[in-house]
Scaffold this motif. Structure first.
Motif, mmCIF file in Angstrom:
data_model
loop_
_atom_site.group_PDB
_atom_site.id
_atom_site.type_symbol
_atom_site.label_atom_id
_atom_site.label_comp_id
_atom_site.label_asym_id
_atom_site.label_seq_id
_atom_site.Cartn_x
_atom_site.Cartn_y
_atom_site.Cartn_z
ATOM 1 N N THR A 118 -13.992 2.224 0.015
ATOM 2 C CA THR A 118 -14.559 3.280 -0.997
ATOM 3 C C THR A 118 -15.165 2.748 -2.019
ATOM 4 O O THR A 118 -14.704 1.779 -2.815
ATOM 5 C CB THR A 118 -13.525 4.039 -1.310
ATOM 6 O OG1 THR A 118 -12.872 4.693 -0.192
ATOM 7 C CG2 THR A 118 -14.010 5.430 -2.168
ATOM 8 N N SER B 48 -16.875 6.921 1.185
ATOM 9 C CA SER B 48 -15.799 5.950 1.971
ATOM 10 C C SER B 48 -16.394 5.930 3.335
ATOM 11 O O SER B 48 -17.187 6.833 4.124
ATOM 12 C CB SER B 48 -14.290 6.459 2.042
ATOM 13 O OG SER B 48 -13.691 6.823 0.938
ATOM 14 N N THR C 48 -5.463 0.350 9.654
ATOM 15 C CA THR C 48 -6.609 0.723 9.406
ATOM 16 C C THR C 48 -7.321 -0.030 8.292
ATOM 17 O O THR C 48 -6.592 -0.449 7.573
ATOM 18 C CB THR C 48 -6.510 2.234 8.865
ATOM 19 O OG1 THR C 48 -5.991 3.124 9.739
ATOM 20 C CG2 THR C 48 -7.931 2.807 8.584
ATOM 21 N N THR D 151 -3.433 -1.431 -0.399
ATOM 22 C CA THR D 151 -4.641 -1.076 -1.380
ATOM 23 C C THR D 151 -5.258 -2.065 -2.372
ATOM 24 O O THR D 151 -4.059 -2.588 -3.108
ATOM 25 C CB THR D 151 -4.290 0.343 -1.997
ATOM 26 O OG1 THR D 151 -4.140 1.284 -1.270
ATOM 27 C CG2 THR D 151 -5.624 0.579 -2.964
ATOM 28 N N PRO E 65 -3.979 5.305 -4.811
ATOM 29 C CA PRO E 65 -2.550 4.990 -4.517
ATOM 30 C C PRO E 65 -2.096 3.776 -5.174
ATOM 31 O O PRO E 65 -2.897 3.113 -6.225
ATOM 32 C CB PRO E 65 -2.615 4.760 -3.016
ATOM 33 C CG PRO E 65 -4.030 4.145 -2.900
ATOM 34 C CD PRO E 65 -4.830 5.075 -3.832
ATOM 35 N N ARG F 220 -8.804 -0.682 1.556
ATOM 36 C CA ARG F 220 -7.445 -0.450 2.281
ATOM 37 C C ARG F 220 -7.480 -1.543 3.671
ATOM 38 O O ARG F 220 -8.262 -1.144 4.678
ATOM 39 C CB ARG F 220 -7.356 1.064 2.997
ATOM 40 C CG ARG F 220 -7.938 1.991 1.604
ATOM 41 C CD ARG F 220 -7.330 2.171 0.467
ATOM 42 N NE ARG F 220 -5.820 2.863 0.653
ATOM 43 C CZ ARG F 220 -6.046 4.083 0.792
ATOM 44 N NH1 ARG F 220 -6.959 4.709 0.826
ATOM 45 N NH2 ARG F 220 -4.639 4.735 0.981
ATOM 46 N N PRO G 255 -12.363 12.599 -1.084
ATOM 47 C CA PRO G 255 -10.748 11.943 -1.327
ATOM 48 C C PRO G 255 -10.746 10.678 -0.485
ATOM 49 O O PRO G 255 -11.569 10.240 0.517
ATOM 50 C CB PRO G 255 -10.370 13.003 -0.523
ATOM 51 C CG PRO G 255 -11.229 13.755 0.262
ATOM 52 C CD PRO G 255 -12.457 13.714 -0.377
ATOM 53 N N LEU G 256 -9.909 9.644 -0.731
ATOM 54 C CA LEU G 256 -9.513 8.470 -0.043
ATOM 55 C C LEU G 256 -9.532 8.900 1.331
ATOM 56 O O LEU G 256 -8.490 9.835 1.509
ATOM 57 C CB LEU G 256 -8.893 7.710 -0.920
ATOM 58 C CG LEU G 256 -9.028 7.237 -2.357
ATOM 59 C CD1 LEU G 256 -8.052 6.244 -2.838
ATOM 60 C CD2 LEU G 256 -10.470 6.208 -2.303
ATOM 61 N N PRO G 257 -9.829 8.081 2.246
ATOM 62 C CA PRO G 257 -9.313 8.412 3.725
ATOM 63 C C PRO G 257 -8.059 7.982 3.907
ATOM 64 O O PRO G 257 -7.161 7.173 3.131
ATOM 65 C CB PRO G 257 -10.226 7.378 4.561
ATOM 66 C CG PRO G 257 -10.691 6.387 3.625
ATOM 67 C CD PRO G 257 -10.850 6.943 2.158
ATOM 68 N N ARG G 258 -7.163 8.801 4.618
ATOM 69 C CA ARG G 258 -5.923 8.377 5.057
ATOM 70 C C ARG G 258 -5.759 7.238 6.002
ATOM 71 O O ARG G 258 -6.635 7.054 7.018
ATOM 72 C CB ARG G 258 -5.367 9.630 5.692
ATOM 73 C CG ARG G 258 -4.999 10.746 4.949
ATOM 74 C CD ARG G 258 -4.280 12.111 5.689
ATOM 75 N NE ARG G 258 -4.054 13.019 4.878
ATOM 76 C CZ ARG G 258 -3.585 14.174 5.349
ATOM 77 N NH1 ARG G 258 -3.136 14.130 6.661
ATOM 78 N NH2 ARG G 258 -3.204 15.127 4.580
ATOM 79 N N VAL G 259 -4.758 6.258 5.699
ATOM 80 C CA VAL G 259 -4.936 5.096 6.457
ATOM 81 C C VAL G 259 -3.424 4.823 6.806
ATOM 82 O O VAL G 259 -2.502 5.252 6.147
ATOM 83 C CB VAL G 259 -5.386 3.995 5.486
ATOM 84 C CG1 VAL G 259 -6.879 3.872 5.290
ATOM 85 C CG2 VAL G 259 -4.757 3.742 4.290
ATOM 86 N N ASP G 260 -3.181 3.802 7.642
ATOM 87 C CA ASP G 260 -2.075 3.165 8.070
ATOM 88 C C ASP G 260 -2.297 1.566 7.940
ATOM 89 O O ASP G 260 -3.424 1.292 7.680
ATOM 90 C CB ASP G 260 -1.441 3.942 9.473
ATOM 91 C CG ASP G 260 -2.412 3.540 10.410
ATOM 92 O OD1 ASP G 260 -3.229 2.544 10.491
ATOM 93 O OD2 ASP G 260 -2.303 4.128 11.525
#
Length: 343
Positions: A94, A339, A90, A109, A138, A104, A82-87
């Motif tokens: 990938t 990733s 971050t 993105t 996304p 990201r 899965p793609l890492p969660r980012v804000d």
């Protein structure tokens, strides 16, 4: 109070600093319509192959590995996740395969040279599947293109994007996108920049060339991209390139590159490809030249474009990294689909 004159030593130091880190260009307006030269042949750092080279290639050039070199195809690293969660603070990357990355950065993105097709013109089907399902992406906030070769500019993939997606391309390539009804296309020359959503995108030189049809050799430019977020974190995407003087200049102009995405494959036979494709040892030198804290190899293990054994780029880049005395954890030799997040 009378101001004291600056010392000669201080003046020289300031001049040296300015030369080492020249001021960056002001960002250009997005989607600006511009007029370009008819050809960019003057940007080549090595002549394109002539008749003698073509004749030699016809006699002895190998464009695919032999059976032994292809035997390791089942062992090519592939580990989609899965793609890492980012804000917005971050930075994560990938590897989708070849030169296609999901970057990201700054809350955006960004896709680099997106190729989600199973095969490209004149090349056997990919030997590893795409590492990121298109449906898992996304919203794509921007796309950067390094040059117009088919393994980097893929029309079927780009047709999947909304036509108002911001697309950042080399000088002269905007017309290709306008014909396909993309409405937010920004063309840049070397050392020029634009901004998308608070992230700065600088287009930088590469040792390469361009061609998509029989009549358009070097009609559009080629290069790489430096992405910089609001916290001055930098990702350098080199595109396709041979080794040479541009890397040192990029490093001086953009100090503090956190991650360099550098090509390590499609290099054999060397007499034919050295001017336009780094080998693994040269890629490690390039990472050092640009001053990158981390390096992530790409442009290998996806399409079989040349004669080296399919796993050789990975083994050679690991050995070159170790020989250079660089920290192992800073070589991000990712499987396709994996990733990493910048700390």
């Amino acid at each position: 109070m009378t101001q004291q004159p600056r010392s000669t030593t201080s003046t020289r130091a300031s001049a040296k600093d300015a030369a080492a880190h020249p001021p960056l260009a002001e960002p250009r307006p997005p989607a600006e319509r511009r007029v370009w030269p008819r050809t960019f042949h003057d940007r080549l750092t090595a002549p394109l192959p002539g008749l003698k080279a073509l004749a030699r290639f016809a006699r002895e050039g190998a464009v695919r590995p032999g059976p032994a070199g292809l035997a390791d195809v089942p062992r090519l690293p592939y580990a989609p996740g899965p793609l890492p969660r980012v804000d917005a603070r971050t930075v994560a990357v990938t590897w989708a395969g070849h030169a296609s990355w999901v970057v990201r950065i700054g809350g955006l993105t960004v896709l680099t040279d997106p190729v989600w097709s199973r095969r490209i013109l004149g090349t056997p089907p990919r030997v590893t599947r795409v590492g990121v399902a298109w449906s898992a992406l996304p919203r794509v906030d921007a796309v950067v293109i390094s040059h117009n070769h088919y393994d980097h500019l893929d029309a079927p993939t780009l047709r999947r994007l909304p036509r108002d997606t911001p697309v950042l391309v080399p000088a002269g390539l905007g017309r290709w996108f306008h014909r396909r009804r993309f409405t937010r296309v920004t063309e840049l020359d070397w050392w020029e920049a634009t901004e998308v959503g608070g992230v700065r995108f600088d287009f930088v030189p590469a040792h390469h060339w361009s061609k998509r049809t029989l009549t358009d050799t070097c009609r559009t430019l080629w290069g790489g991209w430096v992405l910089t977020d609001a916290d001055a974190r930098r990702v350098y995407f080199a595109g396709d390139t041979g080794y040479g003087h541009w890397f040192g200049r990029i490093g001086r102009r953009y100090p503090g590159i956190d991650l360099a995405l550098l090509p390590i494959g499609a290099y054999d036979p060397r007499w034919w490809l050295s001017d336009v494709h780094c080998d693994p040892e040269e890629a490690v030198r390039a990472a050092q030249d640009v001053g990158a804290r981390h390096m992530a190899p790409m442009h290998w293990g996806t399409f079989v474009l040349s004669a080296e054994p399919v796993l050789e780029p990975l083994t050679r880049v690991r050995a070159a990294w170790q020989q250079a005395g660089l920290p192992r954890e800073r070589l991000w030799d990712l499987p396709v689909g994996a990733s990493r997040v910048l700390e």
